[in-house]
Design an enzyme around this catalytic site. Structure first.
Site, mmCIF file in Angstrom:
data_model
loop_
_atom_site.group_PDB
_atom_site.id
_atom_site.type_symbol
_atom_site.label_atom_id
_atom_site.label_comp_id
_atom_site.label_asym_id
_atom_site.label_seq_id
_atom_site.Cartn_x
_atom_site.Cartn_y
_atom_site.Cartn_z
ATOM 1 N N ARG A 289 0.812 -1.203 0.000
ATOM 2 C CA ARG A 289 0.000 0.000 0.000
ATOM 3 C C ARG A 289 0.855 1.267 0.000
ATOM 4 N NH1 ARG A 289 -4.098 0.030 -2.240
ATOM 5 N NH2 ARG A 289 -3.018 1.699 -3.340
ATOM 6 N N LYS B 5 2.001 25.045 -3.838
ATOM 7 C CA LYS B 5 0.753 24.441 -3.354
ATOM 8 C C LYS B 5 0.910 22.921 -3.316
ATOM 9 C CE LYS B 5 -2.027 28.298 -5.020
ATOM 10 N NZ LYS B 5 -3.061 28.767 -5.979
ATOM 11 N N LYS C 19 3.904 39.667 -3.026
ATOM 12 C CA LYS C 19 2.510 39.564 -3.425
ATOM 13 C C LYS C 19 1.715 40.724 -2.827
ATOM 14 C CE LYS C 19 1.075 35.415 -4.227
ATOM 15 N NZ LYS C 19 0.573 34.023 -4.107
ATOM 16 N N GLU D 151 4.330 40.188 -7.931
ATOM 17 C CA GLU D 151 2.999 39.908 -8.449
ATOM 18 C C GLU D 151 2.285 41.221 -8.738
ATOM 19 O OE1 GLU D 151 0.008 36.933 -6.602
ATOM 20 O OE2 GLU D 151 -0.606 38.916 -5.886
ATOM 21 N N ASP E 130 -0.963 38.376 -12.548
ATOM 22 C CA ASP E 130 -1.901 37.513 -11.834
ATOM 23 C C ASP E 130 -3.344 37.698 -12.303
ATOM 24 O OD1 ASP E 130 -2.458 35.616 -9.760
ATOM 25 O OD2 ASP E 130 -3.254 37.245 -8.550
#
Length: 278
Positions: free
Chosen positions: A99, A134, A166, A194, A215
């Site tokens: 597994r 991510k 950002k 960004e 963006d």
């Protein structure tokens, strides 16, 4: 195998999670200690393969004498029914490791398969596909390895290898100019900024940005942004990119397109491991 990845530690932790203190009570009760099995790991779908060396490490950890024949290499695109590995070893060990080995290959091959579809969608445009941060905590190195097997390039590996300024950084720092200036003053060489409006491009470049992330822009706005940058720094499209929209974005002349769903949303590949008595 994968730079910086602690394979031994990963195998140890994963097997400990699955086996607990009591071990594989099913195999211990049902399978004779001296039983030998042979098995074949095969794909049930068309996939791009990733993670076979990690899978092998699970089997070798529990049976140092296992014989493994790797039939394809990571990065290969295979048809449904393709055999990936052949194994021959102690039955209890292989059943216990099964597994963990399958979970890893299914997950990483799923990422590589989705990545390869996105790479194919922008073929010939000159744009390069990037992954993002991510990722599942603890699995970043191997998930980003899987995107490479699918044909993408890695974006930042973490918070340490480039600055990415950002909207929240800009808001707290008091503007794009002060934010970039502070990054430069800190001696950071790669400064990604960004921007979500075209009027932010010139202030970002004037302050010293080395890479602009455009963006959540549609193709028309993105093309305008690429023209405004005029090759002074690399440009990157990001935000909500899907397989059915990426081609139009790539055709704007953008340098890179980053896609979070490669590691965030890729479904596991359908891969099985079938055993037969030796």
């Amino acid at each position: 195998m994968i730079e910086g990845f602690d394979l031994d530690g990963f195998v140890t932790a994963t097997l400990a999670e699955d086996m607990g203190a009591a071990g594989d009570i099913t195999s211990a009760a049902v399978i004779p200690a001296d039983a030998r099995f042979v098995g074949t790991m095969a794909s049930r779908d068309a996939i791009t393969v990733a993670g076979l060396p990690i899978a092998e490490a699970f089997f070798r950890r529990l049976d140092a004498q296992v014989v493994i024949e790797r039939l394809v290499e990571d990065g290969a695109t295979v048809a449904p029914g393709t055999a990936l590995l052949r194994l021959s070893g102690a039955a209890r060990a292989m059943l216990t490791a099964e597994r963990s080995a399958l979970n890893t290959v299914q997950h990483l091959s799923g990422i590589a398969t989705m990545t390869s579809a996105y790479v194919a969608a922008i073929a010939g445009t000159g744009a390069t596909l990037l992954d993002t941060r991510k990722t599942i905590p603890g699995l970043r190195l191997i998930e980003k390895y899987a995107t490479r097997m699918g044909g993408a390039q890695n974006h930042r590996m973490g918070l340490w290898d480039a600055a990415m300024i950002k909207d929240n950084h800009v808001a707290v720092a008091g503007g794009i100019g002060p934010a970039v200036a502070a990054a430069k003053a800190a001696g950071i060489a790669r400064i990604i900024v960004e921007v979500d409006r075209l009027d932010q491009i010139e202030p970002a470049l004037a302050a010293g940005a080395t890479h602009l992330l455009l963006d959540n822009m549609g193709p028309a706005q993105l093309a305008e942004g690429v023209r405004a940058v005029a090759g002074r720094v690399p440009t990157e499209a990001s935000g909500g990119v899907r397989l059915d929209t990426i081609r139009a974005l790539a055709e704007t002349g953008v340098t890179y397109i980053s896609v979070g769903r490669l590691t965030q949303s890729a479904p596991a590949a359908d891969i099985g491991l079938d055993f037969a008595a030796a």
